[in-house]
Design an enzyme around this catalytic site. Structure first.
Site, mmCIF file in Angstrom:
data_model
loop_
_atom_site.group_PDB
_atom_site.id
_atom_site.type_symbol
_atom_site.label_atom_id
_atom_site.label_comp_id
_atom_site.label_asym_id
_atom_site.label_seq_id
_atom_site.Cartn_x
_atom_site.Cartn_y
_atom_site.Cartn_z
ATOM 1 N N ASP A 270 0.844 5.189 6.346
ATOM 2 C CA ASP A 270 1.793 5.754 5.992
ATOM 3 C C ASP A 270 2.982 5.485 4.457
ATOM 4 O O ASP A 270 2.666 5.240 3.833
ATOM 5 C CB ASP A 270 2.550 5.935 6.965
ATOM 6 N N GLU B 63 -9.444 -3.596 9.370
ATOM 7 C CA GLU B 63 -7.670 -2.828 8.529
ATOM 8 C C GLU B 63 -7.910 -1.838 7.926
ATOM 9 O O GLU B 63 -9.340 -1.594 7.793
ATOM 10 C CB GLU B 63 -7.382 -4.183 7.846
ATOM 11 N N ASP B 64 -6.643 -0.826 7.897
ATOM 12 C CA ASP B 64 -7.385 -0.153 7.088
ATOM 13 C C ASP B 64 -6.929 -0.931 5.823
ATOM 14 O O ASP B 64 -7.793 -0.537 4.438
ATOM 15 C CB ASP B 64 -5.370 0.612 7.122
ATOM 16 N N ASP C 32 -3.230 -6.131 1.494
ATOM 17 C CA ASP C 32 -2.497 -5.804 0.082
ATOM 18 C C ASP C 32 -2.523 -7.739 -0.037
ATOM 19 O O ASP C 32 -3.591 -7.960 -1.002
ATOM 20 C CB ASP C 32 -1.875 -5.220 0.754
ATOM 21 N N PHE D 132 0.314 1.884 -4.855
ATOM 22 C CA PHE D 132 1.287 2.301 -2.997
ATOM 23 C C PHE D 132 0.168 3.776 -2.567
ATOM 24 O O PHE D 132 0.158 4.849 -3.217
ATOM 25 C CB PHE D 132 2.671 2.043 -3.018
ATOM 26 N N VAL D 133 -0.574 3.473 -1.616
ATOM 27 C CA VAL D 133 -1.470 4.840 -1.178
ATOM 28 C C VAL D 133 -0.825 5.355 -0.133
ATOM 29 O O VAL D 133 -0.042 4.413 0.867
ATOM 30 C CB VAL D 133 -3.000 4.962 -1.524
ATOM 31 N N ARG E 124 0.380 9.650 7.330
ATOM 32 C CA ARG E 124 -0.618 9.453 8.252
ATOM 33 C C ARG E 124 -2.199 10.094 7.697
ATOM 34 O O ARG E 124 -3.352 9.832 8.445
ATOM 35 C CB ARG E 124 -0.694 8.506 9.495
HETATM 36 P P1 IMP Z 1 -1.046 -7.084 3.480
HETATM 37 O O1 IMP Z 1 0.047 -7.961 5.345
HETATM 38 O O2 IMP Z 1 0.330 -7.487 2.907
HETATM 39 O O3 IMP Z 1 -2.607 -7.284 3.671
HETATM 40 O O4 IMP Z 1 0.165 -5.952 4.237
HETATM 41 C C1 IMP Z 1 -1.149 -4.977 4.790
HETATM 42 C C2 IMP Z 1 -0.472 -3.473 5.780
HETATM 43 O O5 IMP Z 1 0.452 -3.277 4.918
HETATM 44 C C3 IMP Z 1 -1.348 -2.731 5.964
HETATM 45 O O6 IMP Z 1 -2.043 -2.376 7.111
HETATM 46 C C4 IMP Z 1 -0.647 -1.474 5.505
HETATM 47 O O7 IMP Z 1 -0.191 -1.560 6.965
HETATM 48 C C5 IMP Z 1 0.373 -2.036 4.848
HETATM 49 N N1 IMP Z 1 0.190 -1.831 3.763
HETATM 50 C C6 IMP Z 1 -0.031 -2.728 1.918
HETATM 51 N N2 IMP Z 1 -0.690 -1.421 1.014
HETATM 52 C C7 IMP Z 1 0.009 -0.548 1.193
HETATM 53 C C8 IMP Z 1 -0.441 0.359 0.953
HETATM 54 O O8 IMP Z 1 -0.344 1.084 -0.532
HETATM 55 N N3 IMP Z 1 0.417 2.380 1.668
HETATM 56 C C9 IMP Z 1 0.793 2.037 3.086
HETATM 57 N N4 IMP Z 1 0.825 1.006 3.536
HETATM 58 C C10 IMP Z 1 0.108 -0.030 2.907
#
Ligand code: IMP
Length: 184
Positions: A168, A108-109, A112, A161-162, A174
């Site tokens: 993106d 994963e990138d 969150d 937010f990054v 990206r």
């Molecule tokens: P989660 O399901 O809430 O853990 O979110 C994961 C996905 O949300 C990541 O794979 C990203 O695509 C997107 N995401 C979460 N935080 C950010 C951020 O700060 N910037 C851009 N995309 C984010």
């Protein structure tokens, strides 16, 4: 010759400031690749990237592995064009690989809330893999809502937010080589 990146990125009325410089990211990715190489020696893992955000991290990570591996991808959608998660996950591309009895490393990138990675992990575990581990470049510990074991974490970052290095904002930015955080 590639463009030199500035330390501030302007997006409309908002500004993003540098959070992680590309050199720092490259150094950390190599360290993670080293650990993965040691842990998966002789195991032929399937490294599974979660698209779109993981594509750059995944590419740098696998280039630095000194073991054989297979590659596959899931494509998910959860953020749409917003800066906060919709709280819903939609599967846009499923796996091609047969994962029965295989060692899986999910890439994963950013984790969150943890919703996306938990969703994928549950799907994979129903197909009897030998193991499912997680590697994420970034983790926002303050927003994590799901109970997850994450074996490989690049950086823990504040709840901001990054963008950049695969991440993106409305599908753009990206391709930045460093990671930038929204100025508060
Ligand atoms: P989660 O399901 O809430 O853990 O979110 C994961 C996905 O949300 C990541 O794979 C990203 O695509 C997107 N995401 C979460 N935080 C950010 C951020 O700060 N910037 C851009 N995309 C984010």
């Amino acid at each position: 010759m590639r463009q030199t990146e500035t330390s501030i990125i302007k997006v409309g009325n908002e500004e993003f400031e540098i959070l992680l410089h590309e050199n720092e990211i490259q150094k950390r990715v190599k360290e993670l690749a080293q650990k993965i190489t040691e842990n998966y020696h002789g195991k032929l893992p399937i490294i599974i990237g979660i698209l779109n955000g993981s594509f750059i991290f995944m590419s740098d990570l696998v280039k630095n592995l000194s073991i054989q591996c297979e590659i596959d991808f899931f494509k998910l959608s959860s953020y749409g064009d917003e800066k906060i998660s919709s709280g819903k996950v939609t599967m846009l591309k499923e796996l091609n690989a047969d994962i029965n009895d295989r060692n899986i490393l999910l890439v994963e990138d950013i984790v969150d809330t943890g919703l996306s990675i938990s969703y994928i992990k549950n799907i994979l575990e129903s197909s009897n893999p030998a193991s499912v581990k997680i590697a994420t470049l970034l983790l926002k510990p303050e927003s994590l809502k799901h109970n997850l074991d994450i074996e490989y974490i690049g950086f823990e970052i504040p709840n901001r937010f990054v963008i950049g290095y695969g991440l993106d904002y409305a599908q753009k930015y990206r391709n930045l080589r460093s990671i930038y955080a929204l100025k508060q």
